[in-house]
Design an enzyme around this catalytic site. Structure first.
Site, PDB file in Angstrom:
ATOM      1  CG  ASP A 283       5.622   1.583   2.074  1.00 26.33           C
ATOM      2  OD1 ASP A 283       6.211   0.489   2.099  1.00 26.33           O
ATOM      3  OD2 ASP A 283       5.344   2.186   1.028  1.00 26.33           O
ATOM      4  CE1 TYR A 371       6.121   5.633  -7.013  1.00 32.47           C
ATOM      5  CE2 TYR A 371       6.428   3.292  -6.665  1.00 32.47           C
ATOM      6  CZ  TYR A 371       5.967   4.329  -7.432  1.00 32.47           C
ATOM      7  OH  TYR A 371       5.346   4.069  -8.612  1.00 32.47           O
TER       8      TYR A 371
HETATM    9 CU   LIG Z   1       3.474   3.858  -8.461  1.00 33.40          CU
END
Ligand SMILES: [Cu+2]
Ligand SMILES: *[C@@H]1O[C@H](CO)[C@@H](O)[C@H](O)[C@H]1NC(C)=O
Ligand SMILES: *[C@@H]1O[C@H](CO)[C@@H](O)[C@H](O)[C@H]1NC(C)=O
Ligand SMILES: *[C@@H]1O[C@H](CO)[C@@H](O)[C@H](O)[C@H]1NC(C)=O
Ligand SMILES: *[C@@H]1O[C@H](CO)[C@@H](O)[C@H](O)[C@H]1NC(C)=O
Length: 612
Positions: A283, A371
């Site tokens: 990321d 996330y």
């Molecule tokens: Cu996770």
């Protein structure tokens, strides 16, 4: 002896004056826009589809920064103000160093190696719109009884996935090049996927502290006995620089951390089938933690006493974009004890003393697709730096025909978390770059192994065994990677040129979190990209241009060295993680080890004016 004394005297401590300027300040909006103009006016300006992928500060050499810090007058200096820029145009990637002082491009390199610069949000957005005008996809949605206006395609799956279809987009041509429709599975129910908390209900009761000991001037932060520089970077998010602590015994600031930030994250999913095998995100490199940084919500993300900082990032067109309130800084009292003792051995009285633990927290939140990473740097008066990584958000899920676990006889690579929804097994590795300069640049990496020793002479002791400390100074990078496990090892960065009055080398100790290392095989493609995740700790020689990867095998004894530490999570999803996951905590600490002459809290009592 005299030489090392002279060098150390020259590189004084990181100190602060009232000047707002700091050579490690992030690029501000004026500067980002100036860079855009410099590039547009150059021959690169004529390139078709010129896109800005990254515009970062090209930091001055460390020796100049340290010289500037130790100067009595810290005004603007003649230190060059430069930027490292990555643009793409005409199908090529250009790496540039732009000099703001002279309005010129100082170096220009066309990158021809593997890989692609971080995706811009523009590209992600355009790519996500393509399927909605792609006939095969549109027809399939209608056949599945779906209303196209309610379908969203995101390069990360959302909480309500449509299984069985994947597409590959060539971002340069902005076209769908591969379309795969493998199987039809029932659409998961939408009920129970809303994770928003009911309106009007406070999420928690948050205490107020008074911040009387906190001052923020530009990017310079002073709190208690600490001084540090906090900046915001498109790739790393928060960068902590030139962190020093005031040592009351010697009446001076002492250097600890020259630079610390997240260097990379690696999130490989464990479903090897065609729609999922490629989900092995990096990321920070692919998207950027800074570019994924979210505006913080007062009283949810940060307490009432928090102060906020904005960030500036170049958009795909090179224009500065303001990210409001991306960093918050606050004093925190968790109800913990900094130290205490009750002395009962003094005849006739009980002496009870202690102090509350009040810390300074620097926080940001990166929302990378599904996330959310809450990233904390916490500074304690004891000299400890505690780094926290807190994970929450929405799991990566896939649609399945199953509604009850008993029906599942094949490998689904995850856990059934709701009717027709499987959350896929995966890992998170968050790797930190930690350029520790403990009381100076010359540092060594020490592995102190605790080893069982036998008592051989029964005349000495009736005991059979005890443990002793075997201290090893690591000479070269190859021996400086550590796989933590059951064998107790203390990992220290010490300054071999500095000793306490008692003769111990001053140092800082790494207190690791739960040791997690990658279980993927070495020849697996994602593992080749993230080979460093096989070890939690690496120590390498300092090199200004190596902030995002390791390499080489250099000498590291009594050198300027960098520690890399990986916080890891193996994530086997469970039902409680659906529809939004309660926060899971990880992290590590850097704790003084013979750095101070004695407990520094006693010479710096907490002046807490109000706690609740
Ligand atoms: Cu996770
Ligand atoms: C950005 O920094 C430059 C150089 O320090 C300064 O001249 C300018 O005023 C700053 N701009 C903003 C918007 O703060
Ligand atoms: C599709 O959804 C939109 C927005 O919810 C609505 O206005 C439209 O009438 C729907 N069309 C059909 C065919 O259901
Ligand atoms: C905390 O401080 C904020 C802002 O100063 C104030 O609005 C709030 O009422 C305070 N809360 C408590 C519990 O004192
Ligand atoms: C620093 O790292 C870069 C990139 O890995 C390398 O090209 C360069 O030679 C290194 N410099 C030194 C002094 O090791």
């Amino acid at each position: 002896m005299s030489i090392s004394f002279l060098v150390l005297a020259f590189f004084l401590q990181y100190c602060f004056t009232s000047s707002l300027y700091h050579p490690l300040d992030p690029l501000n909006s004026t500067e980002i826009n100036q860079i855009k103009l410099i590039i547009q006016k150059s021959k690169l300006g004529g390139l078709p589809d010129l896109t800005f992928h990254s515009v970062d500060l090209e930091e001055p050499d460390k020796r100049y920064v340290l010289k500037w810090l130790s100067a009595s007058k810290q005004g603007k200096t003649n230190l060059p103000r430069q930027s490292k820029v990555v643009v793409r145009g005409g199908g090529e990637t250009h790496e540039l160093v732009v000099d703001l002082g002279t309005d010129s491009i100082k170096s220009h390199h066309i990158y021809t190696g593997h890989g692609y610069p971080p995706l811009t949000f523009n590209e992600l957005f355009k790519a996500s719109k393509l399927p909605l005008s792609y006939p095969k996809f549109k027809n399939e949605m209608i056949r599945r009884g779906l209303n196209l206006s309610e379908v969203s395609c995101i390069p990360f799956t959302v909480g309500w996935p449509i299984g069985g279809i994947s597409m590959l987009v060539d971002v340069d041509k902005m076209k769908i090049t591969v379309y795969i429709d493998t199987r039809r599975v029932p659409l998961p129910k939408a009920e129970g996927t809303d994770f928003r908390s009911p309106k009007g209900k406070p999420d928690s009761i948050i205490c107020n502290l008074t911040n009387t000991r906190l001052t923020i001037e530009g990017h310079k932060v002073k709190w208690g006995n600490w001084v540090l520089h906090v900046s915001f970077d498109a790739r790393a998010g928060i960068i902590i620089s030139t962190a020093s602590i005031f040592d009351a015994k010697f009446n001076k600031f002492r250097r600890i951390l020259y630079r610390g930030h997240v260097s990379e994250t690696f999130v490989p999913y464990m479903d090897p089938t065609s729609e999922w095998y490629f989900k092995t995100f990096m990321d920070v490199g692919e998207f950027g933690f800074g570019r994924a940084a979210d505006t913080l919500q007062p009283m949810i993300d940060c307490p009432a006493n928090a102060k906020y900082m904005d960030g500036y990032v170049a958009g795909a067109d090179g224009q500065a974009q303001q990210f409001p309130n991306v960093i918050c800084i606050f004093e925190r009292y968790d109800g913990n004890v900094a130290w205490r003792h009750t002395e009962i051995n003094v005849p006739g009285k009980v002496i009870r003393s202690g102090e509350p633990e009040i810390n300074l927290v620097v926080r940001m939140v990166a929302t990378v697709g599904n996330y959310d990473y809450v990233l904390d740097w916490e500074f304690k008066n004891s000299g400890t730096i505690k780094v926290g990584v807190h994970l929450t958000g929405i799991l990566e899920m896939k649609a399945t025909s199953y509604t009850i676990n008993d029906q599942i006889t094949e490998n689904v690579y995850g856990t059934l978390v709701a009717d027709n929804v499987v959350a896929v097994n995966h890992d998170h590795y968050v790797t930190y770059y930690l350029d520790l300069d403990v009381d100076g640049n010359g540092n060594s990496f020490i592995k102190s192994k605790l080893q069982t020793a036998r008592v051989t002479n029964i005349n000495v002791s009736p005991r059979k065994s005890y443990w002793m400390v075997i201290r090893e100074t690591v000479k070269r990078e190859a021996e400086a990677r550590v796989r933590l496990g059951l064998k107790p090892t203390e990992l220290l960065i010490v300054n071999p040129n500095k000793k306490t009055k008692l003769g111990n080398h001053v140092g800082y100790r790494l207190i690791p979190g739960q040791p997690v290392a990658s279980l993927l095989s070495d020849d697996d493609y994602p593992q080749i990209r993230a080979a460093y995740t096989k070890y939690q700790v690496w120590v390498t020689a300092y090199n200004k241009s190596e902030r995002w990867a390791g390499g080489l095998n250099r000498q590291i004894e009594n050198r300027d060295i960098v520690m890399w530490y990986t916080v890891g999570f193996h994530h086997v999803p469970c039902q409680e993680d659906f529809p939004v996951m309660p926060t899971i905590h990880g992290g590590f600490e850097l704790r003084p080890a013979n750095f101070f002459e004695s407990n520094p809290l006693l010479s710096q009592p907490q002046k807490c004016t109000k706690t609740c």
